[in-house]
Write an enzyme that holds these catalytic residues in place. Structure first.
Site, PDB file in Angstrom:
ATOM      1  N   GLY A   5       0.859  -1.172   0.000  1.00  0.00           N
ATOM      2  CA  GLY A   5       0.000   0.000   0.000  1.00  0.00           C
ATOM      3  C   GLY A   5       0.895   1.222   0.000  1.00  0.00           C
TER       4      GLY A   5
ATOM      5  CG  ASP B 176      -0.178   1.950  -5.748  1.00  0.00           C
ATOM      6  OD1 ASP B 176      -1.300   1.537  -6.093  1.00  0.00           O
ATOM      7  OD2 ASP B 176       0.462   1.458  -4.807  1.00  0.00           O
TER       8      ASP B 176
END
EC number: 5.3.1.23
Lengths: 360, 360
Positions: B54, B243
């Site tokens: 993450g 991202d």
């Protein structure tokens, strides 16, 4: 189809042994096994458990199921038809093939019913092979056009496919993969991006296996990857099969097909659907609202089979227990996203005025 | 986040033991395990093997990695920065967090380097939690608007998410899931469709686990299913993380996000991206051509872990050996497909004129 150098069909009748034989597709790619179907229930189980799958193949299998049912009890035509029809709701070939058998049985004496059903099943089997080969020939002309227009001749022709619309989905040749086999035969250097096709992984398990057996270059990808590959110019066209197509050109196929068609459209990549005319449902005009979508067991999503480190084939549960899972097996790709429909009778636009020509 | 009734973070510093602790996400959902990171290499391994993953979380983890590196050898600032930066190429938070540490170390004496790095890592950790909670609060207003406009109040608010942009992708709260948690806190009856998210199944393994821990209703689906659900009116909106996002609003996120955004667009369903401002790369304007997309091991596609019938956790190979596999980890969703970008500083359209306001 080629299996370790020997010629096979997905289903065949062995005259010497008087038996209906299938390749058990639930064992692939880890084991190649064939099975004999002896009863109506064997056949229904084979269709429901997806030992045989693919719209054209389940049509032929159902016809053989009628033969087996009437060999058991020639009186029970209607119960056998109903039992087989209920095995899977989405593919229209099942109904079409059963109607062919039903029609052939009209005015046939009880004694002759099973032999007439057998003759019809064998006829459907032969027809399906001829149809699929023809689909491949027509479709290969489309792939050839794209290949001819491709500037870089040192490259390959990148075709993306979803699920398995191959020899294993039909008696032989396949629909989408027939197009690829025929293009490869023409000398086009085809490379196939094979969608894994969750949850049953027919792409990873069946399409990759078939393409390897036929020596066609291929790369396995997850279902999520196709959009990225298209954005990066790595896909020249898509070819998929269909379980049911409306007269307006809406295509019902394996869940996820719609997402690939959207990506192809967004990147101006041709999206072809290869199908036998028997999979067109001339009674329907709106795929999204009218085609019944099969829901299957949640275990198809939560569990998967594979080879453990010790070589044993076993099933593992990937999720926690008691998780809520939804598992629709098909989706509908609207006609507006489809470049061409490839049939045994030629190539058509995905629109009613065109597809009506196929209605007999 | 709640774990079996106890409060946890994905990463935390234990003052008493002077240790950096993480939840080992590769064990979920089958086992809940925590790990202590002791060295730079421990940290790099944790990021590369996705024990932590993450974008926001790997930023904070990398900052702690600098602390561990400088505790080992305070001279080697640059090699440690380079080693950490090379762990994963796509998420921009990694670079951003390392730049924060690098800046904090400017003009700091060698003796104080490790303590300054630690202080910075702890500051980033606290900041991330506050940012994620704020993202959730802003995003929940969007979900509330959709809920308010929904005619059928006996229904639920159906939100689709892809991958895990939850507490496990950050220090706590998450980005996309923070929006969902905050909406649920407001009393909106949220139901989440969770994409499995092949190949690493972060949806099935992490998002479902998190949502269950927080008592949020959810259903697991394969990545192929979202388009069908949207066509059938079963999705009210999508919320995903990111991202890296360009100044023009192109969003790089887990592979397959683009396909869901296409389907949402095709069905006029709002598609929201929740992200911290730190994940915006103000240097890039074209996501598809400029964001480097990580390619990961083919084993992520061919192999999977699960619980065998005997209760053992083991890995099986789903494909044949020696199959060609391509495994891109991310894709780019063009700004035109994104309805709103939700940040800690408010809600923005996915366009340069808007996102420029966030540049400091």
């Amino acid at each position: 189809m080629n299996v370790n150098g020997k010629q096979y069909q997905s289903i065949w009748f062995d005259e010497a042994l008087n038996s209906v034989n299938i390749i058990d597709q639930t064992c692939l790619p880890h084991k190649f096994e064939t099975l004999i179907l002896k009863t109506l229930e064997d056949t229904c189980h084979a269709i429901e458990a997806m030992q045989v799958r693919g719209a054209p193949l389940i049509g032929v299998a159902a016809a053989y199921g009628m033969y087996l049912a009437l060999s058991e009890n020639p009186e029970k035509v209607s119960p056998a038809l109903e039992r087989l029809l209920a095995t899977r709701p989405t593919a229209v070939n099942l109904r079409w093939a059963l109607e062919r058998v039903e029609k052939a049985l009209e005015e046939v004496s009880i004694e002759r019913r099973s032999s007439v059903a057998l003759a019809t099943a064998r006829e459907l089997e032969r027809e399906d092979m001829a149809i699929c080969e023809k689909i491949g020939e027509h479709g290969a002309t489309l792939l050839n056009e794209i290949w001819e227009s491709k500037a870089d001749k040192s490259a390959v022709l990148n075709v993306l496919t979803h699920c398995n619309a191959g020899a294993l989905a039909t008696v032989d040749w396949g629909t989408a993969l027939s197009v690829i086999y025929k293009a490869a035969e023409k000398g086009i250097p085809v490379h196939v991006w094979v969608d894994e096709t969750r949850p049953r992984n027919q792409g990873a398990a069946l399409t990759c296996w078939e393409l390897a057996q036929h020596g066609v270059s291929h790369t396995l990808i997850v279902d999520n990857a196709g959009g990225h590959l298209m954005q990066q110019g790595l896909v020249d066209c898509c070819v998929v099969g269909s379980d049911r197509t409306t007269i307006t050109g809406d295509v019902c196929n394996k869940i996820g097909t719609y997402l690939k068609a959207l990506a192809a459209h967004d990147n101006s990549i041709p999206f072809f659907v290869a199908l036998p005319v028997s999979s067109i449902d001339f009674t329907l005009s709106d795929g999204v609202s009218e085609i019944p979508i099969e829901e299957r067991s949640s275990e198809e999503v939560s569990h998967i089979s594979g080879i453990a480190e010790n070589g044993e084939l076993l099933t593992v549960r990937m999720t926690v227990k008691d998780i809520a899972i939804s598992n629709f097996a098909f989706d509908v790709t609207p006609a507006r996203l489809i470049s061409k429909i490839i049939t045994e009778k030629g190539i058509f636009d995905a629109q009613e005025s065109e597809l009506l020509k196929l209605k007999t």
